[in-house]
Design an enzyme around this catalytic site. Sequence first.
Site, mmCIF file in Angstrom:
data_model
loop_
_atom_site.group_PDB
_atom_site.id
_atom_site.type_symbol
_atom_site.label_atom_id
_atom_site.label_comp_id
_atom_site.label_asym_id
_atom_site.label_seq_id
_atom_site.Cartn_x
_atom_site.Cartn_y
_atom_site.Cartn_z
ATOM 1 C CE LYS B 108 0.957 35.282 1.177
ATOM 2 N NZ LYS B 108 2.419 35.252 1.029
ATOM 3 N N GLY B 169 9.997 37.959 5.369
ATOM 4 C CA GLY B 169 11.280 38.539 4.997
ATOM 5 C C GLY B 169 12.373 38.414 6.042
ATOM 6 C CB ALA B 196 5.903 34.458 5.814
ATOM 7 C CB THR B 219 12.755 37.027 1.078
ATOM 8 O OG1 THR B 219 11.507 37.727 1.091
ATOM 9 C CG2 THR B 219 13.888 38.030 1.206
#
Lengths: 67, 273
Positions: B108, B169, B196, B219
């Site tokens: 990644k 996040g 994300a 997250t």
Amino acid sequence: MELKVFVNGEPTLTSAATLAELVAQFGFAEAGVATALNGDFVPRTARQARRLVGDDQVEIVSPRQGG
Amino acid sequence: MNTALSHPLTRPALALYGVNVPSRLLLGTALYPSPKVMADAVKAASAGVVTVSVRREAARANSGAGFFELIRGLNVRVMPNTAGCRTPREAIATAHMARELFGTDWVKLEVIGNDDTLQPDLFGLVEAARALVADGFKVFPYTTEDLIAAERLRQAGCEVLMPWAAPIGTGRGLANPYALRSLRTYFPDTPLIIDAGIGAPSHAAAAMEMGFDAVLLNTAVARAADPVRMAAAFRAAIEAGRSAFEAGLMEMRDTATPSTPVAGTPFFGLDRS
């Protein structure tokens, strides 16, 4: 003779002549870490041949959690 | 037109670089309250891939070994990242170190251009991708929804693209659904993984309903009050979203139409004034 090198950003005095010796002196398992010297990857098999010189920047990394 | 039947994305399994991945949920391994909770969350998610990283090791600590043992025990494919890298050179060296440590050529690729948004440096990303593909890596670039960057990454040899939903996040969900939909339309045959910014299972379901191939998140699960239960919730949402996409969603309309047939309605035609 001792050399001053940087290991993971920390100034370090070492008697190791090669990257392989440095890894061993720090107590790392040979296959448990990966290394870079002055920003370039050094494969495990090439560590013995890489001689250290003063102010070398050594990175020694291991597996960690990631996102 | 039945999009489910005509759309090339209805292939049964998720194939990434020729490898069939058993689940469309890719899960990060960071930020969990404990290693056990992380392992349980990976199982509850039925994650097809888990992401990992490399970090500076302290002298005589050997702390990475325990983590790697735990990951190996999960029997899930790993994808190391280049998190924290700010230049192509750093990302390339990190990818090589990760390949040696984890024994995989999947990476990644992250080249971060801004500390506040953790926004990818798309120029550095393309440069690093080109070099890593030449070195035999299977590159999964963490990118934005930018169409031209996506074209350049494809030209660089990336067979999979990973556009963000929102900054890492933030949990904000699909910040730019119009652009993501465009990306999906422009690259019908390229596996696209939303990576994300996902905060809730509904965000993941929305991405899957749009036809994205998979979702990578961390997250939202790791920081949930009950990460294992949240992992299961995301699994269900992603399966639901994918099924909805394959089933073919109805088109949105501006005007109401009755779902109950009008013919035969009692009192139909009577003066109701």
